[in-house]
Structures are given as C-alpha cells and as structure tokens.
Design a protein around this motif. Structure first.
Motif, PDB file in Angstrom:
ATOM      1  N   HIS A 299      35.044  -5.844  -1.303  1.00  0.00           N
ATOM      2  CA  HIS A 299      34.223  -6.911  -2.612  1.00  0.00           C
ATOM      3  C   HIS A 299      32.539  -6.760  -1.733  1.00  0.00           C
ATOM      4  CE1 HIS A 299      32.973  -9.877  -5.368  1.00  0.00           C
ATOM      5  NE2 HIS A 299      32.259 -10.661  -4.931  1.00  0.00           N
ATOM      6  N   LEU A 300      33.114  -6.892  -0.649  1.00  0.00           N
ATOM      7  CA  LEU A 300      31.905  -7.065   0.058  1.00  0.00           C
ATOM      8  C   LEU A 300      31.014  -5.427   0.120  1.00  0.00           C
ATOM      9  CD1 LEU A 300      29.602  -7.910   2.444  1.00  0.00           C
ATOM     10  CD2 LEU A 300      31.491  -7.394   4.219  1.00  0.00           C
ATOM     11  N   SER A 301      31.971  -3.981   0.194  1.00  0.00           N
ATOM     12  CA  SER A 301      31.387  -2.976  -0.486  1.00  0.00           C
ATOM     13  C   SER A 301      31.035  -2.857  -2.161  1.00  0.00           C
ATOM     14  CB  SER A 301      32.688  -1.919  -0.258  1.00  0.00           C
ATOM     15  OG  SER A 301      31.753  -0.311  -0.608  1.00  0.00           O
ATOM     16  N   ARG A 302      30.974  -3.411  -3.081  1.00  0.00           N
ATOM     17  CA  ARG A 302      31.117  -3.503  -4.168  1.00  0.00           C
ATOM     18  C   ARG A 302      29.540  -4.325  -4.111  1.00  0.00           C
ATOM     19  NH1 ARG A 302      36.431  -3.883  -5.972  1.00  0.00           N
ATOM     20  NH2 ARG A 302      36.118  -6.001  -5.572  1.00  0.00           N
ATOM     21  N   LEU A 303      29.249  -5.394  -3.099  1.00  0.00           N
ATOM     22  CA  LEU A 303      28.070  -6.102  -3.164  1.00  0.00           C
ATOM     23  C   LEU A 303      26.644  -5.092  -2.399  1.00  0.00           C
ATOM     24  CD1 LEU A 303      29.290  -9.200  -1.981  1.00  0.00           C
ATOM     25  CD2 LEU A 303      28.936  -8.492  -4.057  1.00  0.00           C
ATOM     26  N   GLU A 304      27.450  -4.493  -1.519  1.00  0.00           N
ATOM     27  CA  GLU A 304      26.520  -3.733  -0.573  1.00  0.00           C
ATOM     28  C   GLU A 304      25.997  -2.112  -1.273  1.00  0.00           C
ATOM     29  OE1 GLU A 304      27.332  -2.423   3.370  1.00  0.00           O
ATOM     30  OE2 GLU A 304      27.718  -4.446   3.663  1.00  0.00           O
ATOM     31  N   THR A 305      26.452  -1.891  -2.303  1.00  0.00           N
ATOM     32  CA  THR A 305      26.109  -0.686  -3.485  1.00  0.00           C
ATOM     33  C   THR A 305      25.574  -0.656  -4.415  1.00  0.00           C
ATOM     34  OG1 THR A 305      28.989  -1.072  -4.080  1.00  0.00           O
ATOM     35  CG2 THR A 305      28.111   0.948  -1.846  1.00  0.00           C
ATOM     36  N   GLY A 306      26.189  -2.293  -4.649  1.00  0.00           N
ATOM     37  CA  GLY A 306      25.350  -3.167  -5.866  1.00  0.00           C
ATOM     38  C   GLY A 306      26.040  -2.857  -7.347  1.00  0.00           C
ATOM     39  N   HIS A 307      27.384  -2.435  -6.748  1.00  0.00           N
ATOM     40  CA  HIS A 307      27.496  -2.759  -8.221  1.00  0.00           C
ATOM     41  C   HIS A 307      28.770  -4.174  -8.547  1.00  0.00           C
ATOM     42  CE1 HIS A 307      28.224   1.552  -7.170  1.00  0.00           C
ATOM     43  NE2 HIS A 307      28.745   1.550  -7.970  1.00  0.00           N
ATOM     44  N   ARG A 308      28.486  -4.761  -7.609  1.00  0.00           N
ATOM     45  CA  ARG A 308      28.861  -6.537  -8.313  1.00  0.00           C
ATOM     46  C   ARG A 308      27.600  -7.257  -7.417  1.00  0.00           C
ATOM     47  NH1 ARG A 308      33.522  -8.643  -8.550  1.00  0.00           N
ATOM     48  NH2 ARG A 308      33.275 -10.152  -9.151  1.00  0.00           N
ATOM     49  N   GLN A 309      27.339  -8.266  -8.478  1.00  0.00           N
ATOM     50  CA  GLN A 309      26.161  -9.217  -8.007  1.00  0.00           C
ATOM     51  C   GLN A 309      26.690 -10.208  -7.457  1.00  0.00           C
ATOM     52  OE1 GLN A 309      23.213  -9.149  -7.776  1.00  0.00           O
ATOM     53  NE2 GLN A 309      22.421  -7.596  -9.665  1.00  0.00           N
ATOM     54  N   PRO A 310      26.102 -10.948  -6.024  1.00  0.00           N
ATOM     55  CA  PRO A 310      27.456 -11.423  -5.511  1.00  0.00           C
ATOM     56  C   PRO A 310      26.556 -13.310  -5.841  1.00  0.00           C
ATOM     57  CG  PRO A 310      24.913 -10.786  -4.457  1.00  0.00           C
ATOM     58  CD  PRO A 310      25.205 -10.096  -5.099  1.00  0.00           C
ATOM     59  N   SER A 311      27.885 -14.429  -5.883  1.00  0.00           N
ATOM     60  CA  SER A 311      27.673 -15.291  -6.163  1.00  0.00           C
ATOM     61  C   SER A 311      26.198 -15.960  -5.237  1.00  0.00           C
ATOM     62  CB  SER A 311      28.538 -16.092  -6.500  1.00  0.00           C
ATOM     63  OG  SER A 311      29.655 -16.382  -5.183  1.00  0.00           O
ATOM     64  N   LEU A 312      26.014 -17.306  -5.564  1.00  0.00           N
ATOM     65  CA  LEU A 312      25.509 -18.632  -4.659  1.00  0.00           C
ATOM     66  C   LEU A 312      25.990 -18.770  -3.274  1.00  0.00           C
ATOM     67  CD1 LEU A 312      22.715 -19.813  -3.482  1.00  0.00           C
ATOM     68  CD2 LEU A 312      23.419 -21.745  -4.692  1.00  0.00           C
ATOM     69  N   PRO A 313      27.432 -19.001  -3.318  1.00  0.00           N
ATOM     70  CA  PRO A 313      28.303 -19.408  -2.573  1.00  0.00           C
ATOM     71  C   PRO A 313      28.016 -17.987  -1.429  1.00  0.00           C
ATOM     72  CG  PRO A 313      29.557 -20.658  -4.145  1.00  0.00           C
ATOM     73  CD  PRO A 313      28.068 -19.679  -4.959  1.00  0.00           C
ATOM     74  N   THR A 314      28.546 -17.329  -2.099  1.00  0.00           N
ATOM     75  CA  THR A 314      28.635 -15.967  -1.035  1.00  0.00           C
ATOM     76  C   THR A 314      27.640 -15.652  -0.216  1.00  0.00           C
ATOM     77  OG1 THR A 314      29.622 -14.982  -2.225  1.00  0.00           O
ATOM     78  CG2 THR A 314      28.967 -13.603  -1.364  1.00  0.00           C
ATOM     79  N   LEU A 315      26.469 -15.745  -0.988  1.00  0.00           N
ATOM     80  CA  LEU A 315      24.559 -15.666  -0.902  1.00  0.00           C
ATOM     81  C   LEU A 315      24.980 -15.792   0.287  1.00  0.00           C
ATOM     82  CD1 LEU A 315      22.003 -14.886  -3.018  1.00  0.00           C
ATOM     83  CD2 LEU A 315      23.083 -13.477  -1.230  1.00  0.00           C
ATOM     84  N   LEU A 316      25.568 -17.571   0.726  1.00  0.00           N
ATOM     85  CA  LEU A 316      24.745 -18.974   1.804  1.00  0.00           C
ATOM     86  C   LEU A 316      25.830 -17.700   3.311  1.00  0.00           C
ATOM     87  CD1 LEU A 316      24.968 -21.459  -0.365  1.00  0.00           C
ATOM     88  CD2 LEU A 316      23.269 -21.160   1.037  1.00  0.00           C
ATOM     89  N   ALA A 317      27.446 -17.509   2.676  1.00  0.00           N
ATOM     90  CA  ALA A 317      28.086 -17.432   3.859  1.00  0.00           C
ATOM     91  C   ALA A 317      27.750 -15.902   4.567  1.00  0.00           C
ATOM     92  CB  ALA A 317      29.679 -16.621   2.851  1.00  0.00           C
ATOM     93  N   LEU A 318      27.028 -14.906   3.761  1.00  0.00           N
ATOM     94  CA  LEU A 318      26.877 -14.042   4.143  1.00  0.00           C
ATOM     95  C   LEU A 318      25.093 -14.447   5.114  1.00  0.00           C
ATOM     96  CD1 LEU A 318      27.222 -11.145   1.641  1.00  0.00           C
ATOM     97  CD2 LEU A 318      28.553 -11.806   3.731  1.00  0.00           C
ATOM     98  N   ALA A 319      24.794 -15.324   4.747  1.00  0.00           N
ATOM     99  CA  ALA A 319      23.510 -15.391   5.380  1.00  0.00           C
ATOM    100  C   ALA A 319      24.011 -16.170   6.690  1.00  0.00           C
ATOM    101  CB  ALA A 319      22.126 -16.098   4.629  1.00  0.00           C
ATOM    102  N   ARG A 320      24.145 -17.281   6.712  1.00  0.00           N
ATOM    103  CA  ARG A 320      24.935 -17.737   8.177  1.00  0.00           C
ATOM    104  C   ARG A 320      25.446 -16.556   9.193  1.00  0.00           C
ATOM    105  NH1 ARG A 320      27.632 -21.538   4.331  1.00  0.00           N
ATOM    106  NH2 ARG A 320      26.381 -23.415   3.992  1.00  0.00           N
ATOM    107  N   ILE A 321      26.097 -15.762   8.623  1.00  0.00           N
ATOM    108  CA  ILE A 321      27.162 -14.463   9.701  1.00  0.00           C
ATOM    109  C   ILE A 321      25.873 -14.117   9.808  1.00  0.00           C
ATOM    110  CG2 ILE A 321      28.476 -12.583   8.871  1.00  0.00           C
ATOM    111  CD1 ILE A 321      29.366 -14.172   7.332  1.00  0.00           C
ATOM    112  N   TYR A 322      24.961 -13.283   9.218  1.00  0.00           N
ATOM    113  CA  TYR A 322      23.560 -12.425   9.196  1.00  0.00           C
ATOM    114  C   TYR A 322      22.512 -13.302  10.174  1.00  0.00           C
ATOM    115  CZ  TYR A 322      26.319  -9.780   6.780  1.00  0.00           C
ATOM    116  OH  TYR A 322      27.418  -8.655   6.025  1.00  0.00           O
ATOM    117  N   GLY A 323      22.086 -14.582  10.434  1.00  0.00           N
ATOM    118  CA  GLY A 323      21.536 -15.458  11.197  1.00  0.00           C
ATOM    119  C   GLY A 323      20.450 -15.437  10.146  1.00  0.00           C
ATOM    120  N   THR A 324      20.349 -15.547   8.978  1.00  0.00           N
ATOM    121  CA  THR A 324      19.239 -15.640   7.977  1.00  0.00           C
ATOM    122  C   THR A 324      19.514 -15.904   6.999  1.00  0.00           C
ATOM    123  OG1 THR A 324      17.963 -13.636   6.429  1.00  0.00           O
ATOM    124  CG2 THR A 324      19.640 -13.720   6.800  1.00  0.00           C
ATOM    125  N   THR A 325      18.373 -16.582   5.701  1.00  0.00           N
ATOM    126  CA  THR A 325      18.722 -18.041   4.892  1.00  0.00           C
ATOM    127  C   THR A 325      18.700 -16.956   3.850  1.00  0.00           C
ATOM    128  OG1 THR A 325      16.097 -17.707   4.576  1.00  0.00           O
ATOM    129  CG2 THR A 325      17.122 -18.672   6.045  1.00  0.00           C
TER     130      THR A 325
END
Length: 227
Positions: A67-93
C-alpha cells in the motif's frame, strides 16, 4: 421497473433526488482527488532521507508495504489519517507534505508576549518561535527530589544555567552545574533535571522534539496551566 401488487408505488421525485445526490457525491470525490497535490514524490523522498526501507516505514505507519508503495508511486491517494501517521514518522507536518507554504514567522520573541506556564513545579517561558525544529525555553527549575521522573525520549537537549545550581542526573552520573555551565546530551540517555538548592534555578533549555508538547519533555506529566 415492474410494480408488484401490494407494494407502494415508487416515488419518482425521490428516485430523481437519489440519482442527483449520487452524481454530486461522485463529482465531489473527483474534484477532491484532482485538487489534492501529488504527494507521492514527497513521501518517497522523505522516507529515503530518513533512511527507512519501504517495509520499515510501512510497519511504523500501520500500513502494508504494497500500500505504501502505491502511495509513493501515485497509484493511490493517501487518506488524512495516513498522511498524519506518515508525517509523524518522517518528522514533518501534513501541511508540508501537501506543499503548503507556511506564513512568514516573526524571528523576534518579545519578553512581554510570553506568559509563564507551569507544569509539575516547573515554570517556563517560550524563548523561541513555535513550530520550529528547535524549541527554546527559559525555565525555572524546582528543587530536585528522588521522586522526580527519569526521562528517556528521542532528540537532543542543551541547557545553560543562568541562576542557582542545577543537579543533572545523566545515566549513572550526577553533575552539579553552576551559573554559566552548560550541558548538551542525547536525550535517549536516561536523565533527570532539578535544582540543587531549595530556591530553585533558572536556565535556558533547548530541545529538538518539535512534535512533543513542551510541558511533556522534562516538565512532568501534569496538564500545563497559565500561572
């Protein structure tokens, strides 16, 4: 559609309204998807800069690697909860992930604008801008006791004693710092900070935990409240 005896006749107006609502919902979904910026390159670049494999980042975010691979290649759009989780992991907003430009920050912090905040006996004032990677505080530290909580968390800390003496327990070592002394350490090292005298101590305190509320770093677990 054939109408069976004993069944209520279908309401043409209701059917029309339902069809219109379905069409509007589909259109809104399409507009939202089109309006969302392409975050795929950002997600891929941030993960690589953090030195995380696809599998490691996905596990931390509670996603599958596929699923993360599909997000990184643009084949899927992330939901807001997913964006929040990834932002925390990557140290950004989430705003940064979406490419939003933050408003220009005032580089000057005036003394009169910073109200004292108290948490578990610690009193502090903001000495730096909010939302920065470095958070700077001016802190009044109470007398150290054996009941003080030992802290362990990611990041770095730097402190400089202005007045009084500070007792810094760092790992198995205990240091007493006088005015003018400083300490700079990895905050994954178990640490406890308190004043060596009953009158307390004043210090400047800088930490790199942008995503942690200031009162939860070394200021205790109580709910902060204005003095």
């Amino acid at each position: 559609m054939e109408h069976l005896p004993g069944e209520p006749s279908p309401d043409p107006a209701a059917s029309s309204d339902a069809a219109t609502a379905a069409t509007a919902a589909t259109a809104a979904t399409a507009v939202t998807a089109d309006a969302l910026p392409d975050v795929a390159p950002q997600l891929r670049g941030l993960r690589r800069r953090r030195g995380l494999t696809l599998e490691a980042a996905a596990q931390r975010a509670g996603l599958s690697a596929a699923h993360l691979s599909r997000l990184e290649t643009g084949h899927r759009q992330p939901s807001l909860p997913t964006l929040l989780a990834l932002a925390r992991i990557y140290g950004t907003t989430v705003s940064a992930l979406l490419g939003e430009i933050p408003p220009e920050r005032d580089p000057i912090v005036r003394a009169g604008r910073s109200e004292p905040v108290e948490a578990d006996g610690w009193t502090y004032r903001q000495a730096g801008g909010a939302g920065r990677a470095l958070q700077a505080l001016r802190v009044h530290v109470p007398y150290a006791t054996r009941a003080d909580i030992v802290r362990v968390h990611p990041g770095e800390e730097w402190l400089h004693v202005l007045e009084g003496q500070v007792r810094l327990a760092l790992g198995d070592a205990v240091h007493v710092l006088d005015p003018g002394d400083s300490a700079h350490f990895d905050s994954l090292t178990p640490h406890r900070i308190g004043a060596a005298g009953r009158g307390g101590a004043e210090l400047l305190f800088v930490h790199t935990l942008m995503q942690s509320p200031a009162a939860e770093l070394c200021l205790g677990d109580g709910v902060p409240h204005l003095r």
